[in-house]
Design a protein around this motif. Structure first.
Motif, PDB file in Angstrom:
ATOM      1  N   MET A  48      19.312  10.978 -26.212  1.00  0.00           N
ATOM      2  CA  MET A  48      19.000  10.562 -24.840  1.00  0.00           C
ATOM      3  C   MET A  48      19.689   9.221 -24.593  1.00  0.00           C
ATOM      4  O   MET A  48      19.394   8.244 -25.274  1.00  0.00           O
ATOM      5  CB  MET A  48      17.495  10.370 -24.642  1.00  0.00           C
ATOM      6  N   ARG A  49      20.583   9.202 -23.605  1.00  0.00           N
ATOM      7  CA  ARG A  49      21.332   7.961 -23.357  1.00  0.00           C
ATOM      8  C   ARG A  49      21.152   7.513 -21.910  1.00  0.00           C
ATOM      9  O   ARG A  49      21.325   8.291 -20.969  1.00  0.00           O
ATOM     10  CB  ARG A  49      22.814   8.153 -23.649  1.00  0.00           C
ATOM     11  N   VAL A  54      20.536  -2.261 -21.376  1.00  0.00           N
ATOM     12  CA  VAL A  54      20.218  -2.964 -22.623  1.00  0.00           C
ATOM     13  C   VAL A  54      18.842  -3.580 -22.426  1.00  0.00           C
ATOM     14  O   VAL A  54      18.629  -4.373 -21.507  1.00  0.00           O
ATOM     15  CB  VAL A  54      21.255  -4.057 -22.956  1.00  0.00           C
ATOM     16  N   LEU A  55      17.891  -3.184 -23.257  1.00  0.00           N
ATOM     17  CA  LEU A  55      16.513  -3.620 -23.091  1.00  0.00           C
ATOM     18  C   LEU A  55      16.221  -4.880 -23.903  1.00  0.00           C
ATOM     19  O   LEU A  55      16.737  -5.061 -24.997  1.00  0.00           O
ATOM     20  CB  LEU A  55      15.550  -2.503 -23.527  1.00  0.00           C
ATOM     21  N   ASP A  56      15.374  -5.708 -23.338  1.00  0.00           N
ATOM     22  CA  ASP A  56      14.908  -6.893 -24.050  1.00  0.00           C
ATOM     23  C   ASP A  56      13.952  -6.456 -25.163  1.00  0.00           C
ATOM     24  O   ASP A  56      13.263  -5.435 -25.049  1.00  0.00           O
ATOM     25  CB  ASP A  56      14.197  -7.828 -23.076  1.00  0.00           C
ATOM     26  N   LYS A  57      13.906  -7.227 -26.217  1.00  0.00           N
ATOM     27  CA  LYS A  57      13.025  -6.887 -27.340  1.00  0.00           C
ATOM     28  C   LYS A  57      11.551  -6.874 -26.930  1.00  0.00           C
ATOM     29  O   LYS A  57      10.697  -6.350 -27.656  1.00  0.00           O
ATOM     30  CB  LYS A  57      13.245  -7.843 -28.504  1.00  0.00           C
ATOM     31  N   SER A  58      11.235  -7.433 -25.781  1.00  0.00           N
ATOM     32  CA  SER A  58       9.837  -7.460 -25.336  1.00  0.00           C
ATOM     33  C   SER A  58       9.292  -6.057 -25.052  1.00  0.00           C
ATOM     34  O   SER A  58       8.075  -5.880 -24.957  1.00  0.00           O
ATOM     35  CB  SER A  58       9.686  -8.329 -24.081  1.00  0.00           C
ATOM     36  N   ASN A  99      20.678  -0.086 -28.906  1.00  0.00           N
ATOM     37  CA  ASN A  99      20.309  -0.901 -27.756  1.00  0.00           C
ATOM     38  C   ASN A  99      21.346  -2.004 -27.594  1.00  0.00           C
ATOM     39  O   ASN A  99      21.246  -3.079 -28.200  1.00  0.00           O
ATOM     40  CB  ASN A  99      18.914  -1.496 -27.955  1.00  0.00           C
ATOM     41  N   GLY A 100      22.370  -1.704 -26.803  1.00  0.00           N
ATOM     42  CA  GLY A 100      23.444  -2.671 -26.647  1.00  0.00           C
ATOM     43  C   GLY A 100      24.174  -2.888 -27.954  1.00  0.00           C
ATOM     44  O   GLY A 100      24.738  -1.960 -28.543  1.00  0.00           O
ATOM     45  N   ASN A 101      24.120  -4.113 -28.458  1.00  0.00           N
ATOM     46  CA  ASN A 101      24.807  -4.451 -29.708  1.00  0.00           C
ATOM     47  C   ASN A 101      23.955  -4.213 -30.952  1.00  0.00           C
ATOM     48  O   ASN A 101      24.412  -4.441 -32.072  1.00  0.00           O
ATOM     49  CB  ASN A 101      25.224  -5.933 -29.686  1.00  0.00           C
ATOM     50  N   ASP A 102      22.712  -3.782 -30.751  1.00  0.00           N
ATOM     51  CA  ASP A 102      21.781  -3.634 -31.875  1.00  0.00           C
ATOM     52  C   ASP A 102      21.497  -2.177 -32.203  1.00  0.00           C
ATOM     53  O   ASP A 102      21.530  -1.302 -31.331  1.00  0.00           O
ATOM     54  CB  ASP A 102      20.445  -4.322 -31.553  1.00  0.00           C
ATOM     55  N   GLY A 129      28.218  -2.659 -27.178  1.00  0.00           N
ATOM     56  CA  GLY A 129      27.612  -1.529 -26.478  1.00  0.00           C
ATOM     57  C   GLY A 129      26.913  -1.985 -25.207  1.00  0.00           C
ATOM     58  O   GLY A 129      26.474  -3.133 -25.106  1.00  0.00           O
ATOM     59  N   ASP A 130      26.833  -1.102 -24.226  1.00  0.00           N
ATOM     60  CA  ASP A 130      26.145  -1.426 -22.977  1.00  0.00           C
ATOM     61  C   ASP A 130      25.229  -0.274 -22.564  1.00  0.00           C
ATOM     62  O   ASP A 130      25.068   0.018 -21.392  1.00  0.00           O
ATOM     63  CB  ASP A 130      27.145  -1.733 -21.861  1.00  0.00           C
ATOM     64  N   TYR A 131      24.651   0.377 -23.559  1.00  0.00           N
ATOM     65  CA  TYR A 131      23.783   1.524 -23.268  1.00  0.00           C
ATOM     66  C   TYR A 131      22.595   1.537 -24.213  1.00  0.00           C
ATOM     67  O   TYR A 131      22.565   0.842 -25.241  1.00  0.00           O
ATOM     68  CB  TYR A 131      24.560   2.829 -23.380  1.00  0.00           C
TER      69      TYR A 131
END
Length: 360
Positions: A48-49, A54-58, A99-102, A129-131
């Motif tokens: 699922m993309r 990019v979500l915050d760790k919160s 998640n983005g770069n992670d 990454g930007d997804y």
């Protein structure tokens, strides 16, 4: 170097959840995202993309929700993602989140502070990454099941859109209840399936609480809207005549039903009972009409149909006054009829009973 985020929840949280409940929460987040999205199932894995996301760790903070104040969105409790990760870990499912770069991977970890296992997320560098993409290992049967639980994954369904959601017209969807496209339950009392807008039907945390009374309080307005569509008016007529549970609240919204449906109900009534037939909404009205001298009074036990038949411009209204009798009238008629057959004691007891009933 890896970073670890402790979620503070046990692998045994949401013990009644299985893989489908975990997927439900992830699909909710997937569809609530307004960015361009894509999904696929291949080689035993579901992807699922959500692009440009990019979500915050919160988002890994239990109880934190960015969707709580938006009635159009499905999830709003703020623990769906974490609970899903707990289930996937408990079930031993291979999974990962870009998640983005992670790169996030949930795992079970013994915590000295709690002296027990908790869920933590291992965060490593993934690159540019930007997804936001979730990858989960599931079987073909599980994928087929999750498709059946999600309206958005079933593009060929026959539906009728209304302001409160969609009426699901396929026979195999009978009684199926969805909210925001996500499966909730099956209500065997209903003759159609329904996909309600998220703000229309209140659910509990596990999306399992949906009472028939709450459901039919919404289906009446949906069916009233469907009655305005020429292609589907016969379906509504049939449901009303059969007394389907879905239509029961239409008795309070008769003005919302199309004139065409109302006239068809009247025509069918006349075809079956004749032009001189009078329809009664309930047993009391039927009794009053017969006591007033009307011979061909039809009481079918379907008050919704009766109310709508009376609304037809072709229905002949009742002429003259209806004789309304109360309990006292019936008791007096009984006494007059059997007076000569009653003993003195019986008559005295009967009159005492009559006085008591009249005083109630």
């Amino acid at each position: 170097m890896a970073q670890y985020i402790n979620l503070g929840i046990s692998p045994e949280s949401t013990p009644d959840w299985g893989i489908q409940q975990a997927l439900r929460e992830l699909w909710q987040n997937y569809f609530d995202n307004e960015e361009e999205s894509s999904h696929k199932y291949e080689n035993g894995k579901l992807f699922m993309r959500n692009n440009n996301t990019v979500l915050d760790k919160s988002v890994l903070l239990v109880g934190k929700s960015l969707k709580r104040d938006d009635p159009k969105l499905r999830g709003k409790h703020g623990d769906g993602l974490c609970s899903s990760l707990a289930v996937l870990t408990r079930e031993g499912r291979v999974h990962s989140i870009v998640n983005g770069n992670d790169l996030w991977v949930a795992e079970s970890y013994y915590c000295d502070d709690f002296k027990d296992d908790i869920i933590r997320v291992k965060v490593t560098d993934f690159g540019e990454g930007d997804y936001f993409e979730i990858e989960i290992e599931i079987t073909e049967e599980e994928y087929a099941d999750t498709v059946s639980r999600c309206i958005q994954l079933q593009p060929n369904l026959k539906t009728f859109p209304t302001s409160s959601g969609d009426v699901l017209l396929d026979d195999h969807m009978k009684g199926c209840i969805y909210v925001g496209g996500m499966f909730v339950c099956i209500d065997t009392a209903l003759s159609k399936g329904y996909n309600f807008n998220p703000n229309e039907l209140k659910l509990d945390r596990d999306r399992s609480l949906a009472r028939t009374w709450d459901i039919i309080a919404i289906t009446d307005t949906m069916l009233a809207e469907m009655s305005q569509d020429e292609e589907h008016e016969d379906t509504v007529v049939d449901m009303i005549e059969k007394g389907c549970q879905d239509t029961q609240h239409l008795a309070w919204h008769t003005n919302s039903v199309s004139d065409s449906v109302v006239d068809k109900l009247h025509e069918n009534f006349v075809d079956k009972h004749g032009e001189d037939a009078i329809v009664a909404e309930d047993f009391e009205e039927a009794t009053q009409l017969r006591n007033s001298g009307y011979k061909k009074v039809i009481y079918t036990g379907n008050s919704v149909s009766a109310k709508l038949i009376k609304k037809s411009s072709k229905y002949q209204p009742i002429q003259g006054d209806i004789v309304v009798k109360n309990c006292s009238d019936y008791l007096q008629e009984f006494q007059d009829k059997y007076y000569d057959d009653m003993s003195t004691d019986m008559l005295n007891d009967f009159e005492d009973m009559t006085r008591i009933l009249n005083d109630l």
